[in-house]
Design a protein around this motif. Structure first.
Motif, PDB file in Angstrom:
ATOM      1  N   TYR A 137     -16.789 -64.601  25.470  1.00 48.72           N
ATOM      2  CA  TYR A 137     -17.442 -63.722  24.500  1.00 48.72           C
ATOM      3  C   TYR A 137     -16.363 -62.957  23.728  1.00 48.72           C
ATOM      4  CZ  TYR A 137     -21.671 -64.051  27.471  1.00 48.72           C
ATOM      5  OH  TYR A 137     -22.746 -64.485  28.215  1.00 48.72           O
ATOM      6  N   LEU A 138     -16.373 -63.062  22.427  1.00 46.49           N
ATOM      7  CA  LEU A 138     -15.562 -62.190  21.582  1.00 46.49           C
ATOM      8  C   LEU A 138     -16.528 -61.362  20.748  1.00 46.49           C
ATOM      9  CD1 LEU A 138     -12.852 -64.706  20.256  1.00 46.49           C
ATOM     10  CD2 LEU A 138     -12.778 -63.283  22.325  1.00 46.49           C
ATOM     11  N   GLU A 139     -16.384 -60.047  20.810  1.00 51.85           N
ATOM     12  CA  GLU A 139     -17.315 -59.179  20.100  1.00 51.85           C
ATOM     13  C   GLU A 139     -16.570 -58.146  19.264  1.00 51.85           C
ATOM     14  OE1 GLU A 139     -21.253 -56.371  20.896  1.00 51.85           O
ATOM     15  OE2 GLU A 139     -20.254 -57.394  22.563  1.00 51.85           O
ATOM     16  N   GLU A 140     -16.743 -58.252  17.955  1.00 51.32           N
ATOM     17  CA  GLU A 140     -16.196 -57.281  17.003  1.00 51.32           C
ATOM     18  C   GLU A 140     -14.686 -57.084  17.189  1.00 51.32           C
ATOM     19  OE1 GLU A 140     -18.228 -55.131  14.623  1.00 51.32           O
ATOM     20  OE2 GLU A 140     -19.389 -56.967  14.930  1.00 51.32           O
ATOM     21  N   ILE A 141     -13.958 -58.213  17.372  1.00 53.22           N
ATOM     22  CA  ILE A 141     -12.517 -58.134  17.591  1.00 53.22           C
ATOM     23  C   ILE A 141     -11.789 -57.879  16.271  1.00 53.22           C
ATOM     24  CG2 ILE A 141     -10.435 -59.392  18.288  1.00 53.22           C
ATOM     25  CD1 ILE A 141     -12.055 -58.699  20.672  1.00 53.22           C
ATOM     26  N   THR A 142     -11.022 -56.802  16.240  1.00 55.47           N
ATOM     27  CA  THR A 142     -10.160 -56.504  15.102  1.00 55.47           C
ATOM     28  C   THR A 142      -8.722 -56.392  15.596  1.00 55.47           C
ATOM     29  OG1 THR A 142     -11.867 -55.380  13.806  1.00 55.47           O
ATOM     30  CG2 THR A 142      -9.579 -54.812  13.309  1.00 55.47           C
ATOM     31  N   VAL A 143      -7.800 -57.033  14.872  1.00 55.85           N
ATOM     32  CA  VAL A 143      -6.368 -56.950  15.185  1.00 55.85           C
ATOM     33  C   VAL A 143      -5.636 -56.540  13.923  1.00 55.85           C
ATOM     34  CG1 VAL A 143      -4.294 -58.218  15.862  1.00 55.85           C
ATOM     35  CG2 VAL A 143      -6.473 -58.674  17.019  1.00 55.85           C
ATOM     36  N   MET A 144      -4.871 -55.453  14.043  1.00 55.92           N
ATOM     37  CA  MET A 144      -4.100 -54.931  12.911  1.00 55.92           C
ATOM     38  C   MET A 144      -2.617 -55.113  13.186  1.00 55.92           C
ATOM     39  SD  MET A 144      -6.390 -53.619  10.763  1.00 55.92           S
ATOM     40  CE  MET A 144      -5.438 -52.478   9.747  1.00 55.92           C
ATOM     41  N   PHE A 145      -1.885 -55.630  12.192  1.00 52.86           N
ATOM     42  CA  PHE A 145      -0.432 -55.736  12.251  1.00 52.86           C
ATOM     43  C   PHE A 145       0.154 -54.993  11.052  1.00 52.86           C
ATOM     44  CE2 PHE A 145      -1.459 -59.975  14.323  1.00 52.86           C
ATOM     45  CZ  PHE A 145      -1.102 -59.572  15.601  1.00 52.86           C
ATOM     46  N   ASP A 146       0.698 -53.794  11.298  1.00 51.03           N
ATOM     47  CA  ASP A 146       1.321 -53.009  10.216  1.00 51.03           C
ATOM     48  C   ASP A 146       0.414 -52.890   8.991  1.00 51.03           C
ATOM     49  OD1 ASP A 146       3.670 -52.656  11.715  1.00 51.03           O
ATOM     50  OD2 ASP A 146       4.454 -54.588  11.041  1.00 51.03           O
ATOM     51  N   GLY A 147      -0.834 -52.582   9.253  1.00 50.03           N
ATOM     52  CA  GLY A 147      -1.786 -52.399   8.174  1.00 50.03           C
ATOM     53  C   GLY A 147      -2.507 -53.653   7.739  1.00 50.03           C
ATOM     54  N   PHE A 148      -2.018 -54.833   8.164  1.00 53.99           N
ATOM     55  CA  PHE A 148      -2.678 -56.097   7.827  1.00 53.99           C
ATOM     56  C   PHE A 148      -3.737 -56.417   8.875  1.00 53.99           C
ATOM     57  CE2 PHE A 148      -2.826 -60.764   8.560  1.00 53.99           C
ATOM     58  CZ  PHE A 148      -3.432 -61.127   7.359  1.00 53.99           C
ATOM     59  N   ARG A 149      -4.920 -56.768   8.423  1.00 52.03           N
ATOM     60  CA  ARG A 149      -6.037 -57.057   9.323  1.00 52.03           C
ATOM     61  C   ARG A 149      -6.064 -58.563   9.600  1.00 52.03           C
ATOM     62  NH1 ARG A 149     -10.471 -53.526  10.236  1.00 52.03           N
ATOM     63  NH2 ARG A 149      -9.645 -52.222   8.544  1.00 52.03           N
ATOM     64  N   ALA A 150      -5.437 -58.964  10.724  1.00 51.40           N
ATOM     65  CA  ALA A 150      -5.386 -60.390  11.070  1.00 51.40           C
ATOM     66  C   ALA A 150      -6.735 -60.897  11.548  1.00 51.40           C
ATOM     67  CB  ALA A 150      -4.319 -60.620  12.136  1.00 51.40           C
ATOM     68  N   LEU A 151      -7.470 -60.081  12.295  1.00 52.09           N
ATOM     69  CA  LEU A 151      -8.847 -60.370  12.674  1.00 52.09           C
ATOM     70  C   LEU A 151      -9.699 -59.196  12.238  1.00 52.09           C
ATOM     71  CD1 LEU A 151      -8.511 -61.895  16.294  1.00 52.09           C
ATOM     72  CD2 LEU A 151      -8.799 -63.110  14.122  1.00 52.09           C
ATOM     73  N   ASN A 152     -10.880 -59.496  11.733  1.00 49.50           N
ATOM     74  CA  ASN A 152     -11.730 -58.464  11.155  1.00 49.50           C
ATOM     75  C   ASN A 152     -13.140 -58.540  11.742  1.00 49.50           C
ATOM     76  OD1 ASN A 152     -12.775 -56.461   9.491  1.00 49.50           O
ATOM     77  ND2 ASN A 152     -13.058 -57.846   7.752  1.00 49.50           N
TER      78      ASN A 152
END
Length: 276
Positions: free
Chosen positions: A35-50
């Protein structure tokens, strides 16, 4: 880094069969293994996953497609613990929170990952590669004095036939073709009895014949393991997707999802990825 370094001794069912989808400690009673739920990943301001959300059913073969930069690799990094999500949750089964687990703990729990470039022990034989990858006590003393049981030898033989390398047991892995090295590494993953297998562009650089054989292999594994395949080769995806679900990622989130026919006819997918 070798596969046995990155994913040692996953938890799986005991016995000679490599193909059991629910391992000890993995609660899949609700029918889903990931299950992946509402995964967000930020790299130095860049949203790799939204706010990425998706789930994989037990025994499912899920194809993930999308343009470069869509977030496919970052998603697999989150699943394997290489990258921590900024927000959101990732669960293996009902109870294992992947965002709170180290990479080696996730590997032990039953998630195996194969990267695009094969990493086998080229100066060892095919048989030795599978033996080294076997789920066993990796401490020095037991390894030095270990003798394979008939059950372990049977398991290696089973995998050799599955990956079509029976008869090549004594061949050095470095002498194999590119496709054969890919199959050997998949075999090494299977020796570790994973419950969920992540494959990153498994047919990149393969000949047409090797690509077709890889499709056969993954179709044989369907239902015995839960498998996530990230791939750009649409002919290969069509061959393994069948009537299963194909997920299209774009800009870090799910753009479309459905059968291959459905995503191929989706105007949004055509515009950002497939073209006309």
């Amino acid at each position: 880094m070798s596969i046995v370094d990155t994913a040692p001794d996953v938890i799986g069912a005991q016995g000679p069969s490599y193909g059991r989808v629910a391992g000890h400690g993995v609660d899949t009673s609700h029918g889903a293994i990931l299950y992946l739920e509402e995964i967000t990943v930020m790299f130095d301001g860049f949203r790799a996953l939204n706010k990425l959300s998706l789930d994989i059913s037990v025994g499912e073969l899920r194809c993930i497609i999308g343009p470069n930069g869509a977030g496919k690799t970052t998603m697999m990094d989150v699943i394997t613990g290489k990258t921590r999500p900024t927000t959101g949750t990732a669960f293996f089964g009902q109870t294992m929170d992947l965002s709170r687990m180290a990479e080696h703990e996730i590997a032990h729990a039953g998630i195996g990952r194969k990267f695009q470039r094969p990493t086998v022990f080229e100066h060892h034989t095919v048989f030795e590669n599978l033996e080294l990858a076997m789920k066993a006590d990796k401490r020095v003393r037991p390894t030095l004095f270990a003798r394979l049981t008939s059950e372990q030898k049977g398991k290696i033989d089973e995998i050799l036939h599955l990956i079509r390398l029976n008869g090549s047991e004594t061949r050095l892995a470095g002498l194999l073709s590119h496709g054969q090295k890919q199959w050997l590494e998949i075999g090494m993953l299977l020796m570790q009895e994973p419950q969920l297998i992540l494959l990153d562009e498994p047919v990149a650089g393969m000949s047409d014949a090797e690509t077709a054989r890889t499709a056969e292999l993954l179709n044989e594994l369907r239902g015995k393991h839960s498998i996530m395949v990230v791939e750009h080769d649409m002919g290969f995806v069509t061959e393994i997707a069948r009537q299963g679900v194909v997920t299209v990622l774009h800009e870090g989130s799910v753009l479309a999802q459905g059968t291959m026919a459905q995503v191929q006819s989706d105007e949004r997918v055509i515009e950002v990825y497939l073209g006309r």
